[in-house]
Scaffold this motif. Structure first.
Motif, PDB file in Angstrom:
ATOM      1  N   UNK A   1      -2.906   9.407   9.443  1.00 19.72           N
ATOM      2  CA  UNK A   1      -2.465   8.062   9.130  1.00 19.72           C
ATOM      3  C   UNK A   1      -3.316   7.067   9.911  1.00 19.72           C
ATOM      4  N   UNK A   2      -3.709   6.014   9.250  1.00 17.42           N
ATOM      5  CA  UNK A   2      -4.511   4.967   9.877  1.00 17.42           C
ATOM      6  C   UNK A   2      -3.804   3.633   9.737  1.00 17.42           C
ATOM      7  N   UNK A   3      -4.073   2.742  10.668  1.00 16.69           N
ATOM      8  CA  UNK A   3      -3.599   1.372  10.568  1.00 16.69           C
ATOM      9  C   UNK A   3      -4.659   0.577   9.823  1.00 16.69           C
ATOM     10  N   UNK A   4      -4.251  -0.048   8.721  1.00 20.97           N
ATOM     11  CA  UNK A   4      -5.185  -0.741   7.842  1.00 20.97           C
ATOM     12  C   UNK A   4      -4.761  -2.193   7.680  1.00 20.97           C
ATOM     13  N   UNK A   5      -5.743  -3.090   7.757  1.00 20.83           N
ATOM     14  CA  UNK A   5      -5.520  -4.511   7.528  1.00 20.83           C
ATOM     15  C   UNK A   5      -6.129  -4.889   6.181  1.00 20.83           C
ATOM     16  N   UNK A   6      -5.296  -5.439   5.297  1.00 16.72           N
ATOM     17  CA  UNK A   6      -5.766  -5.976   4.025  1.00 16.72           C
ATOM     18  C   UNK A   6      -5.718  -7.488   4.127  1.00 16.72           C
ATOM     19  N   UNK A   7      -6.846  -8.148   3.953  1.00 20.13           N
ATOM     20  CA  UNK A   7      -6.894  -9.606   4.019  1.00 20.13           C
ATOM     21  C   UNK A   7      -7.518 -10.136   2.734  1.00 20.13           C
ATOM     22  N   UNK A   8      -6.672 -10.788   1.937  1.00 21.46           N
ATOM     23  CA  UNK A   8      -7.141 -11.324   0.671  1.00 21.46           C
ATOM     24  C   UNK A   8      -6.188 -12.406   0.191  1.00 21.46           C
ATOM     25  N   UNK A   9      -6.710 -13.353  -0.574  1.00 23.40           N
ATOM     26  CA  UNK A   9      -5.851 -14.324  -1.233  1.00 23.40           C
ATOM     27  C   UNK A   9      -5.628 -13.933  -2.692  1.00 23.40           C
ATOM     28  N   UNK A  10      -6.122 -12.755  -3.069  1.00 21.99           N
ATOM     29  CA  UNK A  10      -5.945 -12.216  -4.415  1.00 21.99           C
ATOM     30  C   UNK A  10      -4.678 -11.359  -4.427  1.00 21.99           C
ATOM     31  N   UNK A  11      -3.597 -11.933  -4.936  1.00 19.70           N
ATOM     32  CA  UNK A  11      -2.305 -11.236  -4.902  1.00 19.70           C
ATOM     33  C   UNK A  11      -2.310  -9.949  -5.718  1.00 19.70           C
ATOM     34  N   UNK A  12      -3.048  -9.902  -6.816  1.00 19.86           N
ATOM     35  CA  UNK A  12      -3.117  -8.684  -7.619  1.00 19.86           C
ATOM     36  C   UNK A  12      -3.745  -7.549  -6.815  1.00 19.86           C
ATOM     37  N   UNK A  13      -4.819  -7.837  -6.086  1.00 20.20           N
ATOM     38  CA  UNK A  13      -5.445  -6.837  -5.224  1.00 20.20           C
ATOM     39  C   UNK A  13      -4.440  -6.317  -4.199  1.00 20.20           C
ATOM     40  N   UNK A  14      -3.737  -7.239  -3.538  1.00 19.41           N
ATOM     41  CA  UNK A  14      -2.778  -6.842  -2.506  1.00 19.41           C
ATOM     42  C   UNK A  14      -1.626  -6.040  -3.088  1.00 19.41           C
ATOM     43  N   UNK A  15      -1.107  -6.470  -4.254  1.00 20.27           N
ATOM     44  CA  UNK A  15       0.003  -5.778  -4.894  1.00 20.27           C
ATOM     45  C   UNK A  15      -0.396  -4.396  -5.397  1.00 20.27           C
ATOM     46  N   UNK A  16      -1.681  -4.192  -5.616  1.00 18.08           N
ATOM     47  CA  UNK A  16      -2.183  -2.890  -6.064  1.00 18.08           C
ATOM     48  C   UNK A  16      -2.496  -1.981  -4.876  1.00 18.08           C
ATOM     49  N   UNK A  17      -3.217  -2.498  -3.909  1.00 27.26           N
ATOM     50  CA  UNK A  17      -3.691  -1.662  -2.798  1.00 27.26           C
ATOM     51  C   UNK A  17      -2.622  -1.320  -1.773  1.00 27.26           C
ATOM     52  N   UNK A  18      -1.763  -2.266  -1.438  1.00 27.69           N
ATOM     53  CA  UNK A  18      -0.773  -2.004  -0.389  1.00 27.69           C
ATOM     54  C   UNK A  18       0.111  -0.794  -0.709  1.00 27.69           C
ATOM     55  N   UNK A  19       0.708  -0.713  -1.904  1.00 25.96           N
ATOM     56  CA  UNK A  19       1.552   0.460  -2.163  1.00 25.96           C
ATOM     57  C   UNK A  19       0.768   1.770  -2.235  1.00 25.96           C
ATOM     58  N   UNK A  20      -0.449   1.720  -2.732  1.00 28.89           N
ATOM     59  CA  UNK A  20      -1.263   2.936  -2.807  1.00 28.89           C
ATOM     60  C   UNK A  20      -1.566   3.457  -1.402  1.00 28.89           C
ATOM     61  N   UNK A  21      -1.987   2.570  -0.520  1.00 30.87           N
ATOM     62  CA  UNK A  21      -2.312   2.980   0.849  1.00 30.87           C
ATOM     63  C   UNK A  21      -1.061   3.386   1.623  1.00 30.87           C
ATOM     64  N   UNK A  22       0.039   2.681   1.406  1.00 37.14           N
ATOM     65  CA  UNK A  22       1.292   3.029   2.072  1.00 37.14           C
ATOM     66  C   UNK A  22       1.779   4.394   1.602  1.00 37.14           C
ATOM     67  N   UNK A  23       1.708   4.649   0.304  1.00 37.64           N
ATOM     68  CA  UNK A  23       2.126   5.943  -0.241  1.00 37.64           C
ATOM     69  C   UNK A  23       1.246   7.079   0.274  1.00 37.64           C
ATOM     70  N   UNK A  24       0.035   6.749   0.675  1.00 31.93           N
ATOM     71  CA  UNK A  24      -0.876   7.754   1.241  1.00 31.93           C
ATOM     72  C   UNK A  24      -0.607   7.984   2.724  1.00 31.93           C
ATOM     73  N   UNK A  25       0.390   7.290   3.274  1.00 34.11           N
ATOM     74  CA  UNK A  25       0.787   7.507   4.660  1.00 34.11           C
ATOM     75  C   UNK A  25       0.202   6.551   5.674  1.00 34.11           C
ATOM     76  N   UNK A  26      -0.468   5.513   5.206  1.00 37.84           N
ATOM     77  CA  UNK A  26      -1.094   4.565   6.122  1.00 37.84           C
ATOM     78  C   UNK A  26      -0.136   3.431   6.500  1.00 37.84           C
ATOM     79  N   UNK A  27      -0.355   2.869   7.668  1.00 37.69           N
ATOM     80  CA  UNK A  27       0.381   1.703   8.140  1.00 37.69           C
ATOM     81  C   UNK A  27      -0.418   0.483   7.711  1.00 37.69           C
ATOM     82  N   UNK A  28       0.067  -0.244   6.707  1.00 38.39           N
ATOM     83  CA  UNK A  28      -0.696  -1.319   6.072  1.00 38.39           C
ATOM     84  C   UNK A  28      -0.115  -2.680   6.447  1.00 38.39           C
ATOM     85  N   UNK A  29      -0.992  -3.591   6.842  1.00 42.22           N
ATOM     86  CA  UNK A  29      -0.620  -4.970   7.171  1.00 42.22           C
ATOM     87  C   UNK A  29      -1.405  -5.896   6.264  1.00 42.22           C
TER      88      UNK A  29
END
Length: 74
Positions: free
Chosen positions: A1-29
């Protein structure tokens, strides 16, 4: 598990990537601009950062430069 920072103003990108990375066991901010990304990174010390090049306030390059210059962030 890794701590990952997603920084974007593109809500579609965030809504897509955050659950995928979280489901993979990562701590996503998630952040929506460069300033909050720098503040968050100082707190969480991420192993990986996804930075949108077109971030508001500090763009992705400015944010990456600031993060790399911060001695408290590995």
């Amino acid at each position: 598990m890794a701590t990952i920072l997603l920084a974007s103003d593109d809500l579609l990108f965030l809504e897509t990537m955050e659950p995928v990375l979280t489901a993979s066991g990562h701590d996503v901010h998630v952040c929506h601009d460069g300033v909050s990304a720098c503040e968050c990174a100082a707190q969480i010390e991420p192993a990986l950062c996804f930075l949108d090049a077109g971030l508001p306030v500090f763009n992705g390059i400015d944010t990456a430069t600031r993060l790399r210059a911060d001695p408290d962030i590995p």
